[in-house]
Design an enzyme around this catalytic site. Structure first.
Site, PDB file in Angstrom:
ATOM      1  N   SER A   1     -17.589  54.238 -66.020  1.00  0.00           N
ATOM      2  CA  SER A   1     -17.557  54.223 -67.665  1.00  0.00           C
ATOM      3  C   SER A   1     -18.626  53.185 -67.992  1.00  0.00           C
ATOM      4  O   SER A   1     -18.904  53.160 -69.242  1.00  0.00           O
ATOM      5  CB  SER A   1     -16.358  54.208 -68.280  1.00  0.00           C
ATOM      6  OG  SER A   1     -15.588  52.877 -67.647  1.00  0.00           O
TER       7      SER A   1
ATOM      8  N   GLU B   1     -19.461  63.328 -70.099  1.00  0.00           N
ATOM      9  CA  GLU B   1     -20.905  62.848 -70.311  1.00  0.00           C
ATOM     10  C   GLU B   1     -21.700  62.840 -69.026  1.00  0.00           C
ATOM     11  O   GLU B   1     -21.299  62.227 -67.793  1.00  0.00           O
ATOM     12  CB  GLU B   1     -20.730  61.426 -70.760  1.00  0.00           C
ATOM     13  CG  GLU B   1     -20.331  61.176 -71.996  1.00  0.00           C
ATOM     14  CD  GLU B   1     -20.035  59.694 -72.461  1.00  0.00           C
ATOM     15  OE1 GLU B   1     -20.537  59.178 -73.750  1.00  0.00           O
ATOM     16  OE2 GLU B   1     -19.686  58.867 -71.565  1.00  0.00           O
TER      17      GLU B   1
ATOM     18  N   HIS C   1     -19.341  61.467 -66.193  1.00  0.00           N
ATOM     19  CA  HIS C   1     -18.052  60.692 -66.635  1.00  0.00           C
ATOM     20  C   HIS C   1     -17.170  61.515 -67.239  1.00  0.00           C
ATOM     21  O   HIS C   1     -17.310  62.133 -68.615  1.00  0.00           O
ATOM     22  CB  HIS C   1     -18.911  59.711 -67.740  1.00  0.00           C
ATOM     23  CG  HIS C   1     -17.901  58.637 -68.432  1.00  0.00           C
ATOM     24  ND1 HIS C   1     -17.771  58.132 -69.756  1.00  0.00           N
ATOM     25  CD2 HIS C   1     -16.848  58.356 -67.760  1.00  0.00           C
ATOM     26  CE1 HIS C   1     -16.889  57.298 -69.831  1.00  0.00           C
ATOM     27  NE2 HIS C   1     -16.206  57.354 -68.840  1.00  0.00           N
TER      28      HIS C   1
ATOM     29  N   ASN D   1     -18.356  55.170 -75.373  1.00  0.00           N
ATOM     30  CA  ASN D   1     -17.873  53.769 -75.280  1.00  0.00           C
ATOM     31  C   ASN D   1     -18.725  52.849 -76.118  1.00  0.00           C
ATOM     32  O   ASN D   1     -18.525  51.690 -76.383  1.00  0.00           O
ATOM     33  CB  ASN D   1     -17.737  53.411 -73.969  1.00  0.00           C
ATOM     34  CG  ASN D   1     -16.361  53.912 -73.285  1.00  0.00           C
ATOM     35  OD1 ASN D   1     -15.483  54.221 -73.844  1.00  0.00           O
ATOM     36  ND2 ASN D   1     -16.436  53.910 -72.049  1.00  0.00           N
TER      37      ASN D   1
END
Lengths: 297, 250
Positions: free
Chosen positions: A126, A159, A147, A197
């Site tokens: 991540s 992702e 991800h 994120n």
């Protein structure tokens, strides 16, 4: 749809590895789960089976399909067994040194002829640089980030992260793979935090800043108010403080620190002292019974 | 309808969705309503009269001209928009500061029943404001006086971050918005949200935060500034981060 891969290899039998294995098996893939700890593998098998049972209970899978899925799972404690796979998903702890060790070894191992000559290696990281990991393998065009989000069986998003040298073909195959396991993919460049994120940082950052400027931990009523505003005025499912408690204040802090450092300390990503203080006090949120809120055990 | 409050002066900004929703809420609550619509950054002019409530989404209402009239004296409740101005700034010139309440209705940009934020200096105004807003069919939440209040501020920073990712070509607008709705359950993607609320509104909030805090943290992303300069403000102009013209022509 023709499956873009024949056999999925997963390195790492922790929470993410288990979740990824489950969804791949559910979609009809053969899966080889690798971990150095055999005890973890046994636990992983139990968790995968119970996950598949939940899917049966929710009528997503028939009992017969579950049995077949389970028969397609192999657990291995020797990394050499991953050589029969054409998609290898790395889901080991977030330490660059460990990952680089694994990728170097995998790369030496993979038979780039025959079955595996189109093998793709992906990392579920991540926060770490896909490009840096790709530089450990002979075919960085066939290396990318993939991800997943926790819990994997529930979260629809994946992702796909392009490294500097990831090929269009690799992205295409991963996109098809995502679809085949019933998920939705987005494509991101290899930048700090990728999309989720990174863009999510101010959701927590601004909330912490407002709290910090108005009494901080001595004024937890304000944390509740902020959550109320974000849910009742903003329509978010959960407010930032409740969400930090759910994710784990330590986990959230680690992600923030990671994006902050990877961006060469871009100031707006700076973690807040309040987060550190709570971690110091071992108030990590739901999992420790107390965070910004209190939870009954 | 509240027994003591009967007449409202509503001042809204043209083409602004939050203004429209608030006006609609006032209308359906059956108050005696006087409407005044102002262009972006404009000043409001109105004839002297007596109003029980003054509700404005336009900060420009409360300039010198306002204080030369007797409206402040005769009003019972004055609701001033705190998305881009601190309540303190409004009541600096006020003769009856205790009548003033700061608010933000940013949530109305995507949900008709979104709660309003109120920052209230006095206890009495607390109940008066809350009850008035209830008659509009809305709930209210008390917040401390903080720049941009809460939702607008967090939203603007989310939009800024999404715009930053877009500027760097990290992902397409669609992928950014999809990631935030599917990956973290946001009610709407930040770029689409910006188009709804108005890119000019987002820019105004960021400028306000930057000015008050003197902190680079709040500086707008270049892409946002450029879009506002070009008049690409979102749904209301047919183009923002997404294009709405084709849909409008249908």
């Amino acid at each position: 749809m023709t499956k873009p891969f024949n056999r999925i290899g997963i390195a790492g039998g922790g929470t993410m590895g288990v979740g990824i294995a489950q969804v791949a098996l559910q979609a009809g893939y053969a899966v080889r789960l690798f971990d150095v700890q055999t005890s973890l593998l046994t636990e992983a098998t139990t968790k995968i089976r119970s996950g598949l049972q939940k899917a049966v209970d929710k009528k997503k899978l028939t009992a017969a399909e579950k049995a077949q899925a389970e028969s397609h799972l192999q657990t291995v404690s020797e990394m050499t067994w991953l050589s029969g796979c054409d998609l290898i998903i790395e889901a080991i702890p977030e330490t660059m040194a460990l990952k680089q060790e694994l990728f170097t070894a995998l790369d030496a191992l993979l038979d780039y002829g025959n079955l595996d000559k189109n093998a793709v290696i992906v990392s579920n990281t991540s926060s770490l640089s896909i490009t840096a990991m790709a530089s450990m393998v002979q075919h960085p065009d066939r290396f990318a980030g993939l991800h997943f989000f926790n819990p994997v069986p529930l979260m629809k998003l994946i992702e796909i992260i392009r490294g500097q040298q990831t090929s269009d073909e690799t992205v295409e195959r991963l996109s098809t793979f995502t679809e085949s396991i019933g998920k939705t993919s987005v494509i991101a460049k290899d930048t700090p935090g990728f999309i989720v994120n990174r863009v999510a940082r101010p959701f927590y950052g601004e909330a912490l800043k407002i709290l910090g400027e108005n009494g901080g931990l001595e004024n937890l009523e304000l944390a509740k108010t902020i959550d109320k505003v974000m849910t009742q005025a903003g329509g978010f499912k959960m407010g930032p403080f409740a969400l930090m408690d759910l994710i784990g204040i330590d986990v959230n802090l680690a992600v923030t620190q990671s994006v902050y450092n990877a961006s060469f300390q871009e100031p707006r990503y700076r973690p807040h002292p309040i987060q550190q203080k709570l971690v110091d006090a071992k108030r990590l949120g739901v999992k420790s019974g107390q965070g910004f809120y209190e939870y009954e055990s | 309808m509240s027994t003591s409050l009967k007449t409202i002066l509503f001042v809204g900004e043209t083409d602004d969705i939050v203004s429209q929703k608030l006006r609609d809420a006032c209308k359906q609550a059956k108050y005696s309503l006087t409407e005044c619509w102002v262009e972006r950054d404009g000043s409001a002019h109105f004839s002297e009269d007596t109003y029980d409530v003054i509700l404005s989404t336009v900060p420009g209402l409360f300039e010198d001209e306002f204080f030369e009239l007797d409206v402040e004296k005769t009003a019972q409740l004055i609701l001033a928009p705190c998305d881009t101005q601190l309540l303190d700034e409004f009541i600096g010139a006020a003769e009856y500061p205790e009548k003033w309440v700061g608010f933000s209705a940013a949530g109305l940009s995507i949900a008709d029943t979104a709660a309003m934020e109120l920052c209230v200096p006095t206890q009495e105004q607390t109940y008066l404001a809350r009850d008035f807003i209830k008659t509009l069919g809305l709930s209210s939440i008390w917040v401390p006086e903080t720049p941009g209040l809460i939702l607008g501020r967090v939203l603007s920073m989310l939009v800024k971050e999404a715009a930053s990712a877009l500027m760097e070509n990290t992902a397409t607008p669609n992928d950014i918005d999809t990631a935030m709705t599917l990956g973290t359950n946001y009610p709407m993607g930040p770029l689409k949200w910006a188009d709804h609320i108005g890119l000019d509104k987002v820019l105004d909030i960021l400028n306000h935060l930057e000015e008050i805090y003197r902190d680079d943290r709040y500086r707008p992303m270049l892409l946002l500034t450029q879009k506002v300069m070009r008049g690409e403000l979102g749904v209301k102009t047919g183009q923002g981060f997404y294009n709405y013209e084709k849909a409008a022509l249908k």
